[in-house]
Every structure is written in structure tokens, then in C-alpha cells.
Design an enzyme around this catalytic site. Structure first.
Site, PDB file in Angstrom:
ATOM      1  N   ASP A 136       0.850  -1.171   0.000  1.00 33.80           N
ATOM      2  CA  ASP A 136       0.000   0.000   0.000  1.00 33.80           C
ATOM      3  C   ASP A 136       0.899   1.240   0.000  1.00 33.80           C
ATOM      4  O   ASP A 136       2.081   1.163   0.349  1.00 33.80           O
ATOM      5  CB  ASP A 136      -0.874  -0.043   1.259  1.00 33.80           C
ATOM      6  N   ASP A 141      -0.222   5.083   0.853  1.00 34.85           N
ATOM      7  CA  ASP A 141      -0.456   6.107   1.878  1.00 34.85           C
ATOM      8  C   ASP A 141      -0.618   5.459   3.259  1.00 34.85           C
ATOM      9  O   ASP A 141      -1.427   4.553   3.451  1.00 34.85           O
ATOM     10  CB  ASP A 141      -1.720   6.914   1.546  1.00 34.85           C
ATOM     11  N   ASP A 193      -1.908  -0.413   5.812  1.00 36.17           N
ATOM     12  CA  ASP A 193      -2.363   0.150   7.097  1.00 36.17           C
ATOM     13  C   ASP A 193      -3.882   0.047   7.279  1.00 36.17           C
ATOM     14  O   ASP A 193      -4.403   0.578   8.246  1.00 36.17           O
ATOM     15  CB  ASP A 193      -1.925   1.620   7.239  1.00 36.17           C
TER      16      ASP A 193
END
Ligand SMILES: [Mg+2]
Ligand SMILES: [Zn+2]
Length: 198
Positions: A17, A19, A142
Site C-alpha cells: 500500500d 499512503d 495500514d
């Protein structure tokens, strides 16, 4: 396990991922001067490069569908990120993003697509491009949707506590568990390298 025509097993990849995982999560990032790598990201990605894994970025960028940014801006951000990584000798092999959202305002991007994570279409692009085996792959992110992507491809998912991760950890969705929950990308890469299927 998938096999090459030669009969050799195909390797897995590490799907990252963007961001909140590689760079600071700031919400609809739309300028290159907003790109802020975590201090450990270059070293962590370089360690993956040395392991021989393909490293593929997969990111939901619904800001495109919502009219907050454009594909050209996302491409520029990714070129900038690639340059920052290259300065440190690290490399992401491919950058894939989903520009869609069902609640968007830019008509061309308003759809329920197969590429918005946890949909697996971005991973399937990497499978086609690099001949990797999803079941031997890892997803690091996240959000629980990153872990859900790992489940969707039959791979393993690591949740990092950076970005939204610490909040996500406190509210796990039903019937979804991470293979590991670690502080940051360094911890995730360490876990991956200890769990290689050679
Ligand atoms: Mg994220
Ligand atoms: Zn999409």
C-alpha cells in the site's frame, strides 16, 4: 502453486500500500511536495529488492473519481516517489492504482470496479506482467482492506500501525485477521523475510 511452462514454481511478490504504509497518510495527496517518506521506507524496500521479490505498489486513489486529483497528478507523484527511492538505491517494480469510486463525481470514474482494494484486479495486472504466484505473495498495508486483499488472493497480509493502522487495529472487522500486526514497514518486511516460501 502456479508453474512456468518450464515446470519451475513461480515466485511471489510483495504488494505495498502507499499512503500510511510507505509515505505519510495525509488524505488525497495531490502535490509532490506532500510526499513524505517514512524514515525507514527506503531501507525496507531495498531489503525487499535484495530478497529477489518483485515489489508492487497497489493504491486506492478515489480522489480521482471524487475530482480532487487527476491521473496525471497520481502519475507525477509516483514518478517523484520512484526518484526518491532511486536516490537510496530502492525500487518499486510497478505502480498500480484504482481511480474509481461508486460515489464519485467524475462520471468516467464512477463505477463499482474490480480494482478498488480489496478487489484483486490490480494484483492480477501484476500477475500478468511479472508471472508471479499470488498464493506465495504478501500484502502490507495500514487498512483492513489491505489484509482483505491478501485473503482475496490467497496470500498473507501484514497490517502496519502507521497511517490508519493503529486505529484499525482497535476495530478489527469480523472474520478477518492479519497474519501479523507490526509497528511499521520495517517490521512488516522483517516478518515477510522470515516467512518466505522458498
Ligand atoms: Mg493506506
Ligand atoms: Zn477501480
Amino acid at each position: 502453486m502456479r508453474h512456468h511452462p518450464s515446470g519451475q514454481a513461480q515466485p511471489g511478490a510483495v504488494f505495498l500500500d502507499r499512503d500510511g504504509t510507505i509515505i505519510e497518510e495525509i488524505g488525497y495527496l495531490h502535490r509532490i511536495d506532500q510526499v513524505s517518506l517514512y524514515p525507514w521506507s527506503i531501507d525496507a524496500i531495498r531489503a525487499l529488492n535484495r530478497s529477489g521479490f518483485r515489489v508492487v505498489l497497489v493504491t486506492n486513489q478515489s480522489g480521482i473519481a471524487r475530482g480532487f486529483l487527476t491521473e496525471a497528478i497520481v502519475d507525477e507523484v509516483h514518478r517523484h516517489l520512484a526518484a526518491l527511492l532511486a536516490e537510496g538505491g530502492a525500487r518499486i517494480d510497478a505502480y498500480y492504482y484504482c481511480p474509481h469510486h461508486s460515489d464519485g463525481t467524475i462520471e468516467a470514474y464512477v463505477q463499482r470496479c474490480a480494482c478498488r482494494k480489496p478487489g484483486r484486479a490490480l494484483v492480477d495486472r501484476a500477475v500478468d506482467a511479472f508471472g508471479i504466484d499470488p498464493a506465495r505473495s504478501f500484502v502490507i498495508g495500514d487498512r483492513w482492506l489491505d489484509v482483505a486483499l491478501a485473503r482475496a488472493i490467497g496470500g498473507r497480509g501484514v497490517l502496519v500501525r502507521t497511517g490508519y493502522g493503529a486505529v484499525e487495529e482497535q476495530r478489527p472487522p469480523p472474520a478477518l485477521t492479519a497474519d501479523a500486526i507490526v509497528d511499521n514497514l520495517v517490521g512488516a518486511v522483517g516478518w515477510v523475510l522470515r516467512h518466505l516460501q522458498l
